[in-house]
Design an enzyme around this catalytic site. Structure first.
Site, PDB file in Angstrom:
ATOM      1  N   THR A   1       0.828  -1.206   0.000  1.00  0.00           N
ATOM      2  CA  THR A   1       0.000   0.000   0.000  1.00  0.00           C
ATOM      3  C   THR A   1       0.863   1.256   0.000  1.00  0.00           C
ATOM      4  OG1 THR A   1      -1.881  -1.088   1.068  1.00  0.00           O
ATOM      5  CG2 THR A   1      -1.741   1.301   1.285  1.00  0.00           C
TER       6      THR A   1
ATOM      7  N   THR B   1      14.345   5.097   9.994  1.00  0.00           N
ATOM      8  CA  THR B   1      15.263   4.028  10.347  1.00  0.00           C
ATOM      9  C   THR B   1      14.982   2.770   9.538  1.00  0.00           C
ATOM     10  OG1 THR B   1      15.418   4.886  12.606  1.00  0.00           O
ATOM     11  CG2 THR B   1      16.132   2.609  12.257  1.00  0.00           C
TER      12      THR B   1
ATOM     13  N   CYS C   1      -8.289  -6.080   2.486  1.00  0.00           N
ATOM     14  CA  CYS C   1      -8.265  -4.628   2.691  1.00  0.00           C
ATOM     15  C   CYS C   1      -9.645  -4.007   2.541  1.00  0.00           C
ATOM     16  CB  CYS C   1      -7.303  -3.978   1.704  1.00  0.00           C
ATOM     17  SG  CYS C   1      -5.599  -4.500   1.925  1.00  0.00           S
TER      18      CYS C   1
END
Length: 391
Positions: free
Chosen positions: A74, A242, A328
């Protein structure tokens, strides 16, 4: 573990033990930040990410420079669609996609329409296939991008990507294909040669959730995407934040495992799917929504007339893991937009099931599924007066 058969592998897959074992050291022992360049903890983490990237690239036959890590497909889809219009918007404002795409594509396109971009939505036929003549007619000088899914997550249909790529590139446009469902089920070498962008999610291929990839073709023109997330300049400035060492290592292991005996596993899944499909289609009046030879080997999508779809799913949920379409979109009370795009009547679209098989599906699971689904369909039809009067 749950006792009922799991047949929703297109929604997600269990993380393979080998993948978990590969990730574990990077949660506690080698926990350093890959961007920490002044001590061994960071060096070891950076080395692990680089090794994983080269392993993924080698397995898929692409350049390591063509990969950007994301949180999943997504985010990858958002990064590609929004990145292309940001970078090339001066050349045009037109995008082409289909009505049968994943919601991540359709919702992002709807967002871009609000931003002033024009989107053409191609229809599909009763098999779920794009008519390449329609694509040719829709292409314009200002078409920036064509976004067409390779393998549909609901029906499993595989689009004629070679023809699509030829038309798209002849028009001077870029091609993005959502390849999320094809990874680990089909060979992707020819696909990645034909597209400019693609995306993947590790959890569809027995890897961890929360990690995915953007593939950007590494060519002489250098079609790099602008940064989607700012902050830190990681990943060559294309996605800040990160770097998730353990999940990247896990994704590399999952992709590598998926390519082992790929053809053998394809054949095994296709054999199981065909048996499941044949037995369920033997039930009176049932209809297959997966009607093409070119489709995912693990996916069957079947409609059951004279059955209330919501009641069917509720009853089956206690006995077997299946779905009526994309995970979804499972919160929606609307029928599958993919089936509607294919011309399936709304009442029939409601009464449809997607069954997707995987690495741990057995002959016994298929037998149970046939018995459970067949019995429940018969039970619900007995209460439907329209079923009694069908003749």
């Amino acid at each position: 573990m749950y006792s009922q058969p799991y047949m929703d592998y297109n929604a997600t897959t269990p993380c393979a033990k080998e993948v978990i074992d590969a990730m574990l050291p990077y949660f506690q022992e080698d926990f350093g930040n890959p961007s920490s360049s002044h001590h061994p903890y960071g060096w070891l983490a950076k080395s692990a990410v680089e090794d994983a990237t080269h392993e993924i690239a080698g397995t898929l036959g692409i350049s390591p420079n063509s990969l950007i890590y994301t949180s999943g497909s997504t985010e990858s889809i958002n990064m590609i669609l929004k990145g292309v219009v940001r970078k090339f918007g001066a050349k045009g404002n037109h995008i082409i996609t289909t009505r049968a795409e994943h919601k991540a594509v359709l919702d992002t396109c709807a967002f871009l329409e609000e931003e002033g971009f024009e989107v053409s939505y191609l229809g599909v036929d009763a098999k779920g296939l794009v008519d390449t003549h329609d694509l040719k007619e829709a292409l314009r000088p200002d078409t920036l991008l064509v976004s067409i899914m390779y393998a549909n997550n609901e029906t499993g249909v595989v689009q004629p990507l070679e023809e699509i790529a030829e038309l798209t590139h002849a028009n001077g446009s870029l091609l993005f294909s959502d390849t999320t469902q094809a990874l680990g089920k089909m060979a992707l070498d020819p696909v990645l040669e034909q597209v400019d962008f693609a995306c993947f999610s590790a959890h569809k291929v027995y890897g961890p959730k929360g990690i995915g990839l953007v593939y950007v073709k590494d060519n002489e023109e250098g079609v790099a995407l602008p940064s989607f997330i700012q902050g830190g300049g990681q990943q060559k400035g294309q996605r800040g934040g990160t770097i998730n060492t353990p999940l990247i290592v896990g994704m590399a292991k999952a992709i590598q495992l998926a390519q082992v005996d790929l053809e053998t596993e394809q054949l095994r899944l296709e054999t199981l799917r065909n048996r499941l499909e044949a037995e369920l289609l033997a039930i009176e009046r049932t209809i297959s929504n997966s009607r093409t030879a070119q489709r995912l080997p693990n996916t069957a999508h079947i409609s059951f007339p004279y059955v209330d779809g919501a009641n069917l799913l509720t009853a089956l949920g206690r006995q077997i893991a299946v779905s009526n379409g994309s995970a979804c979109n499972s919160a929606s009370v609307e029928p599958s937009h993919v089936l509607l795009a294919m011309g399936v009547e709304r009442s029939l679209a409601y009464a449809s099931l997607r069954m997707s098989l995987g690495r741990y599906t057995t002959d016994g699971d298929i037998e149970k599924a046939i018995e459970i689904i067949g019995s429940e369909v018969a039970r619900q039809r007995e209460r439907n007066i329209l079923w009694e009067r069908r003749r």
